[in-house]
Design a protein around this motif. Structure first.
Motif, PDB file in Angstrom:
ATOM      1  N   ALA A   1     -67.224  36.193 -19.362  1.00  0.00           N
ATOM      2  CA  ALA A   1     -68.572  35.670 -19.583  1.00  0.00           C
ATOM      3  C   ALA A   1     -69.254  36.484 -20.671  1.00  0.00           C
ATOM      4  O   ALA A   1     -69.035  37.694 -20.788  1.00  0.00           O
ATOM      5  N   GLY A   2     -70.052  35.815 -21.464  1.00  0.00           N
ATOM      6  CA  GLY A   2     -70.811  36.493 -22.510  1.00  0.00           C
ATOM      7  C   GLY A   2     -69.990  36.836 -23.736  1.00  0.00           C
ATOM      8  O   GLY A   2     -70.436  37.552 -24.619  1.00  0.00           O
ATOM      9  N   ILE A   3     -68.783  36.337 -23.790  1.00  0.00           N
ATOM     10  CA  ILE A   3     -67.885  36.557 -24.927  1.00  0.00           C
ATOM     11  C   ILE A   3     -67.105  35.265 -25.144  1.00  0.00           C
ATOM     12  O   ILE A   3     -66.788  34.564 -24.188  1.00  0.00           O
ATOM     13  N   SER A   4     -66.807  34.963 -26.380  1.00  0.00           N
ATOM     14  CA  SER A   4     -65.944  33.829 -26.695  1.00  0.00           C
ATOM     15  C   SER A   4     -64.594  34.378 -27.119  1.00  0.00           C
ATOM     16  O   SER A   4     -64.530  35.304 -27.928  1.00  0.00           O
ATOM     17  N   LEU A   5     -63.549  33.834 -26.556  1.00  0.00           N
ATOM     18  CA  LEU A   5     -62.198  34.204 -26.958  1.00  0.00           C
ATOM     19  C   LEU A   5     -61.588  33.035 -27.721  1.00  0.00           C
ATOM     20  O   LEU A   5     -61.614  31.897 -27.241  1.00  0.00           O
ATOM     21  N   THR A   6     -61.048  33.303 -28.887  1.00  0.00           N
ATOM     22  CA  THR A   6     -60.382  32.260 -29.657  1.00  0.00           C
ATOM     23  C   THR A   6     -59.031  31.956 -29.020  1.00  0.00           C
ATOM     24  O   THR A   6     -58.517  32.738 -28.203  1.00  0.00           O
ATOM     25  N   THR A   7     -58.460  30.850 -29.409  1.00  0.00           N
ATOM     26  CA  THR A   7     -57.123  30.508 -28.927  1.00  0.00           C
ATOM     27  C   THR A   7     -56.135  31.598 -29.316  1.00  0.00           C
ATOM     28  O   THR A   7     -55.266  31.977 -28.520  1.00  0.00           O
ATOM     29  N   HIS A   8     -56.285  32.135 -30.513  1.00  0.00           N
ATOM     30  CA  HIS A   8     -55.392  33.215 -30.954  1.00  0.00           C
ATOM     31  C   HIS A   8     -55.562  34.460 -30.081  1.00  0.00           C
ATOM     32  O   HIS A   8     -54.575  35.102 -29.711  1.00  0.00           O
ATOM     33  N   GLN A   9     -56.791  34.808 -29.749  1.00  0.00           N
ATOM     34  CA  GLN A   9     -57.014  35.967 -28.874  1.00  0.00           C
ATOM     35  C   GLN A   9     -56.400  35.724 -27.495  1.00  0.00           C
ATOM     36  O   GLN A   9     -55.781  36.622 -26.920  1.00  0.00           O
ATOM     37  N   LYS A  10     -56.566  34.518 -26.974  1.00  0.00           N
ATOM     38  CA  LYS A  10     -55.975  34.190 -25.673  1.00  0.00           C
ATOM     39  C   LYS A  10     -54.456  34.302 -25.739  1.00  0.00           C
ATOM     40  O   LYS A  10     -53.821  34.870 -24.838  1.00  0.00           O
TER      41      LYS A  10
END
Length: 146
Positions: free
Chosen positions: A9-18
Motif C-alpha cells: 500500500a502507498g507504493i506502485s510496483l511496475t510489472t518489471h518490479q513484480k
C-alpha cells in the motif's frame, strides 16, 4: 510448496518490479531451502492505503507485507536466513526502507497441501513425489525449473 503473498500500500510496483521480486523470491527460496524453483508461487495485491491500519492508525507511509507459507520441517536458522534474504531483496527492488517491509513465514504440514494435483511430500522427499506425477506435469515442472 511455498506461496508468498505480497500485499502493498502507498507504493506502485511496475510489472518489471513484480517480475524482479518474484524471480528473487523464487531463487532465494530455492537456494535457502533446497527446494526446486517450481515450488515457489508469488502473488501480488495492491491495497488501498485507506484500508491499512497499524495500531488502529491509518497507514502514514508506504508498506509492503510479505506472508510466506512453506512446508514445515525446516530449522529455525534456515527460516531466519530466508526472512532476511527476502527482506533485503524486496528492499533493493522496491526502494522501501527496512521498517516499511514486514515479513512473516508460516509453516504448513505437507499433508495439508495440494499442488499440481498431489498431496505434497515431506521436506526431502521431493524426488519421489515428482516421480509420481503425470509425465505432462513433469515436463511442465522441468521447464519451470530451467
Amino acid at each position: 510448496m511455498a506461496t508468498y503473498s505480497i500485499n502493498y500500500a502507498g507504493i506502485s510496483l511496475t510489472t518489471h518490479q513484480k517480475f524482479t521480486i518474484a524471480k528473487a523470491i523464487t531463487k532465494i527460496h530455492a537456494d535457502v531451502t533446497g527446494a526446486e524453483t517450481y515450488f515457489a508461487q508469488v502473488i501480488f495485491k495492491q491495497l488501498d492505503p485507506h484500508d491499512c491500519f497499524i495500531g488502529s492508525v491509518l497507514l502514514d507511509e508506504p508498506h509492503l507485507f510479505l506472508s510466506g507459507q512453506i512446508r514445515s520441517g525446516r530449522g529455525e536458522q534456515m527460516k531466519k536466513q530466508l526472512l532476511v534474504e527476502l527482506e533485503v531483496a524486496i528492499q533493493s527492488v522496491s526502494g522501501l526502507a527496512g521498517h516499511q517491509i514486514w515479513a512473516y513465514i508460516d509453516e504448513i504440514i505437507p499433508c495439508q497441501m495440494i499442488e499440481y494435483g498431489q498431496i505434497l511430500p515431506a521436506v526431502g522427499d521431493d524426488s519421489v513425489w515428482f516421480s509420481t506425477l503425470p509425465v505432462g506435469i513433469q515436463k511442465k515442472l522441468n521447464f519451470l525449473n530451467s
